[in-house]
Write an enzyme that holds these catalytic residues in place. Structure first.
Site, PDB file in Angstrom:
ATOM      1  CG  HIS A   1      -7.761   3.913  -0.148  1.00  0.00           C
ATOM      2  ND1 HIS A   1      -7.314   3.569  -1.394  1.00  0.00           N
ATOM      3  CD2 HIS A   1      -6.690   4.420   0.512  1.00  0.00           C
ATOM      4  CE1 HIS A   1      -6.022   3.849  -1.478  1.00  0.00           C
ATOM      5  NE2 HIS A   1      -5.617   4.373  -0.335  1.00  0.00           N
TER       6      HIS A   1
ATOM      7  CG  ASP B   1      -6.485   5.203  -6.194  1.00  0.00           C
ATOM      8  OD1 ASP B   1      -6.763   4.515  -5.215  1.00  0.00           O
ATOM      9  OD2 ASP B   1      -6.638   6.422  -6.240  1.00  0.00           O
TER      10      ASP B   1
ATOM     11  N   GLY C   1      -9.164   8.548  -2.083  1.00  0.00           N
ATOM     12  CA  GLY C   1      -9.689   9.907  -1.924  1.00  0.00           C
ATOM     13  C   GLY C   1     -10.655   9.989  -0.750  1.00  0.00           C
TER      14      GLY C   1
ATOM     15  CG  HIS D   1      -1.989   1.077   1.121  1.00  0.00           C
ATOM     16  ND1 HIS D   1      -3.337   0.835   1.181  1.00  0.00           N
ATOM     17  CD2 HIS D   1      -1.885   2.421   0.949  1.00  0.00           C
ATOM     18  CE1 HIS D   1      -4.015   1.962   1.056  1.00  0.00           C
ATOM     19  NE2 HIS D   1      -3.138   2.953   0.923  1.00  0.00           N
TER      20      HIS D   1
ATOM     21  CD  GLU E   1      -7.262   6.974   4.729  1.00  0.00           C
ATOM     22  OE1 GLU E   1      -7.869   6.912   3.641  1.00  0.00           O
ATOM     23  OE2 GLU E   1      -6.125   7.479   4.850  1.00  0.00           O
TER      24      GLU E   1
ATOM     25  CG  HIS F   1      -1.150   6.280  -2.567  1.00  0.00           C
ATOM     26  ND1 HIS F   1      -2.291   6.158  -3.333  1.00  0.00           N
ATOM     27  CD2 HIS F   1      -1.461   5.780  -1.343  1.00  0.00           C
ATOM     28  CE1 HIS F   1      -3.252   5.621  -2.594  1.00  0.00           C
ATOM     29  NE2 HIS F   1      -2.785   5.376  -1.388  1.00  0.00           N
TER      30      HIS F   1
ATOM     31  CG  ASP G   1      -1.522   5.771   2.743  1.00  0.00           C
ATOM     32  OD1 ASP G   1      -1.787   5.459   1.571  1.00  0.00           O
ATOM     33  OD2 ASP G   1      -2.314   6.385   3.482  1.00  0.00           O
TER      34      ASP G   1
END
Ligand SMILES: [Zn+2]
Length: 346
Positions: A196, A137, A169, A19, A199, A21, A285
């Site tokens: 996601h 994504d 997002g 995970h 969160e 980005h 992340d």
């Protein structure tokens, strides 16, 4: 094994990260260079200040700001090369890296040209023994139609190494029902489904991601801590959560889930999830935006009370849950177990 020996063993262990980005991995100095290319003068200190947030909305704003300096394929190549070098330096041998496909499309970029640049960076890293696969994504706040368009691009890019479609997002912006067409498109083309969820949102969003979107792994999912039945269900079905403790602290997600007193890493639910039998993997992340890296997250986990053997089990899970063909996954697991035994972790 003392703390120094443990840190050295974790550093030496071959690792995977699932995970992560790309756009959240840009070091402040690199943001300075990228911005300068487009006539914007900022200092590394200013970037670092923008990388600190008081809430999730502030984080999304910073993400938008930094991605505004990614305009050409060469920009993507640069940040991918830098990310891969940092991963290789931590003995990360395999990563699934998420690309904000929805952002690329919204900005009218040449997705194929960007992707060709990323493949160049991946080939350069492959020479050093590192392998990457990509996750495309969509952003929930961009709506259902753009999610479908992003999913369509994900399927087109499958031959270039995109293995999954995901959504990120603002998770409160769009319901799972509205995302179903995008996920059906991606899944019918053979892509894996990730999301996601939980969160900043509650357990119901996690449940919907699994039941309505077919999500195979949940990004974050810490909201399940409010729902013991769902936690037991996830444990029983082996549905994994990708846990990013420092991210949860820095975006304010942890405080949102646990109340202001809960905004501390020692209150993070990772260890209780693990002890309850949930499948969890540890990840960063957006490492640059949260001033962390994977070794840092393992230090955080050690401070939460994971024993050396438990840390090794945690690290092993990132290989076990990789979206790889069975034989390749097994080869990584064999490599991992051999090294973990040699290092005295298993
Ligand atoms: Zn994420």
């Amino acid at each position: 094994m003392n703390a120094t020996e443990l840190a050295a063993a974790i550093a030496a262990l071959p690792k995977a990260e699932l995970h992560l980005h790309l756009e959240g991995s840009i070091a402040p100095e690199t943001v300075v260079r990228l911005a300068a290319n487009y006539g914007v003068e900022v200092s590394a200190e200013e970037v670092a200040a923008r990388y600190r947030y008081t809430d999730f909305a502030g984080f999304i704003e910073a993400y938008k700001w930094v991605t505004s300096f990614l305009r050409r394929p060469a920009d993507y190549r640069l940040i991918a090369e830098e990310l891969f070098d940092r991963l290789i330096a931590q003995n990360v041998v395999y990563a699934e890296v998420t690309l904000s496909g929805g952002v690329m499309l919204r900005r009218g970029q040449d997705v194929e040209a960007n992707f060709a640049a990323l493949i160049g960076a991946a080939e350069r890293a492959a020479v050093k023994g590192f392998r990457v696969q990509w996750i495309f994504d969509a952003a929930r706040q961009f709506g259902a139609l753009e999610a479908v368009e992003t999913a369509l691009w994900a399927t087109r890019l499958a031959p270039a190494g995109v293995v999954a479609f995901s959504v990120g997002g603002d998770e409160l912006a769009l319901s799972a029902r509205d995302l179903q067409p995008a996920y059906e498109l991606a899944r019918s083309a053979g892509l894996h489904a990730l999301a996601h969820a939980g969160e900043i949102g509650g357990p119901e969003i996690v449940r919907e991601a699994i039941d309505m979107l077919g999500a195979e792994r949940i990004g974050h999912g810490i909201g399940v801590l409010h729902d013991p039945i769902l936690m037991d269900d996830l444990a029983e079905r082996g549905l994994p959560l990708e846990i990013c403790p420092t991210s949860n602290l820095r975006t304010g997600a942890l405080g949102r889930q646990l109340g202001a007193d809960g905004a501390r890493l020692d209150r993070h639910p990772l260890k209780s999830f693990f002890d309850r039998g949930l499948r969890v993997v540890l990840a960063t992340d957006d490492p640059a935006m949260f001033e962390t890296d994977l070794l840092g997250e393992y230090r955080v986990a050690a401070a939460m009370g994971f024993s050396p053997a438990e840390l090794a089990r945690l690290a092993e899970a990132s290989f076990a849950l990789a979206l790889l063909p069975q034989a390749e996954r097994q080869a990584y697991l064999d490599l991992f177990r051999g090294q973990a035994e040699t290092l005295g972790l298993l």
